[in-house]
Scaffold this active site. Structure first.
Site, PDB file in Angstrom:
ATOM      1  N   LEU A  17      24.709  -7.814 -17.213  1.00 38.09           N
ATOM      2  CA  LEU A  17      25.481  -7.338 -16.066  1.00 38.09           C
ATOM      3  C   LEU A  17      24.574  -6.849 -14.950  1.00 38.09           C
ATOM      4  O   LEU A  17      24.848  -7.070 -13.767  1.00 38.09           O
ATOM      5  CB  LEU A  17      26.418  -6.206 -16.502  1.00 38.09           C
ATOM      6  N   ASP A  36      14.141  -1.420 -15.403  1.00 37.39           N
ATOM      7  CA  ASP A  36      14.451  -1.883 -16.761  1.00 37.39           C
ATOM      8  C   ASP A  36      13.262  -1.611 -17.671  1.00 37.39           C
ATOM      9  O   ASP A  36      12.124  -1.469 -17.205  1.00 37.39           O
ATOM     10  CB  ASP A  36      14.766  -3.383 -16.739  1.00 37.39           C
ATOM     11  N   SER A 145      32.844   1.107 -20.674  1.00 35.10           N
ATOM     12  CA  SER A 145      33.288   0.012 -21.537  1.00 35.10           C
ATOM     13  C   SER A 145      34.729   0.290 -21.925  1.00 35.10           C
ATOM     14  O   SER A 145      35.155   1.463 -21.971  1.00 35.10           O
ATOM     15  CB  SER A 145      32.429  -0.063 -22.809  1.00 35.10           C
ATOM     16  N   TYR A 158      28.780   4.577 -29.621  1.00 37.38           N
ATOM     17  CA  TYR A 158      28.928   3.822 -28.372  1.00 37.38           C
ATOM     18  C   TYR A 158      30.137   4.318 -27.579  1.00 37.38           C
ATOM     19  O   TYR A 158      30.040   4.564 -26.369  1.00 37.38           O
ATOM     20  CB  TYR A 158      29.062   2.337 -28.698  1.00 37.38           C
ATOM     21  N   PHE A 191      32.281  -9.211 -22.583  1.00 38.18           N
ATOM     22  CA  PHE A 191      31.486  -9.967 -21.615  1.00 38.18           C
ATOM     23  C   PHE A 191      30.374 -10.737 -22.303  1.00 38.18           C
ATOM     24  O   PHE A 191      29.831 -10.306 -23.322  1.00 38.18           O
ATOM     25  CB  PHE A 191      30.884  -9.023 -20.571  1.00 38.18           C
TER      26      PHE A 191
END
Length: 252
Positions: A17, A36, A145, A158, A191
């Site tokens: 993403l 990153d 999410s 998560y 996704f």
């Protein structure tokens, strides 16, 4: 908020993403800092889009400060897109005993604390901007999410981390209203990202078929289109948008 000629930080911008958002921003004329942990991939993406790569662990203050400093070297920092994250799966009590506390802690540290770390540092820099004609000084987009709402078995860590991102969306928007900085969150469904592509093909196919409409995996381009609209629509603030094809996740 215009994209052309302005500077944006995208965490997790080396793949998935984040890469989709970074490419969209560059294609729209923005200057992008790709932040990153994946140095080779991140540097390659930054080079392709004419941006700058910074190796960044979003949960570390010094790394976040380095990303912001790199952005300010490019010009006026007006946007942050938080896509960095991890998604381990472990049951509260599994075959090997209790859920590893270290796994839970790391997930919350990266996904929630990391998102807030980047938000606070980017917002501080943006607060010093001359406002746009709309009064805006910047826009922040984080990634939650649908697991924040429909967490499945094995997703306690998560879901907790993403639920935290959802929960802080409105208070941060309220905190930053006087600074002219908007804060939004996108909650993607299923996704097609490197995390999902690591699953067996039959599992990927089943997941895609479970989406009511369109019955397919979401793409980084889908995410990027929504991010672009959020940036350009100054009435969007303090809200979480589910981007999920109307899916509601079953227990497993």
């Amino acid at each position: 908020m215009q994209i052309e000629g302005r500077v944006f930080i995208v965490t997790g911008g080396a793949s998935g993403l984040g890469e989709g958002a970074a490419r969209m921003l560059a294609a729209s004329g923005g200057k992008v800092v790709v932040a990153d942990m994946q140095a080779d991939k991140g540097a390659a993406v930054a080079q392709e889009i004419g941006g700058v790569f910074v190796k960044c662990d979003v949960s570390q203050e010094a790394d976040g400060q380095a990303a912001v400093a790199a952005a300010l070297q490019l010009g006026k920092l007006v946007g942050l897109v938080n896509c960095a994250g991890i998604a381990p799966a472990e049951k509260t009590v599994g075959r090997n005993g209790a859920h590893a506390l270290s796994v839970f802690s790391k997930t919350v540290t990266v996904n929630l604390i990391g998102s807030f770390n980047m938000i606070r540092l980017a917002a501080e820099a943006m607060s010093k901007n001359e406002p746009e004609s709309t009064g805006e000084r910047g826009v922040l987009i984080s990634t939650a999410s649908v697991a924040a709402y429909d967490g499945q078995m094995g997703q306690a860590a998560y879901s907790a981390s993403k639920g935290g991102v959802v929960g802080m969306t409105l208070p941060i928007a309220r905190d930053l209203a006087r600074n002219g900085i908007r804060n939004m969150t996108i909650a993607p469904g299923i996704f097609g990202t490197p995390m999902l592509f690591g699953m067996p093909q039959e599992v990927q196919d089943a997941l895609a078929a479970s989406v009511p409409f369109p019955s397919r995996l979401g793409t980084p381009a889908d995410y990027a289109k929504l991010a672009k609209h959020i940036i350009e629509n100054d009435m969007l603030n303090g809200e979480v948008i589910r981007l999920d094809g109307a899916i509601r996740l079953p227990p497993k």
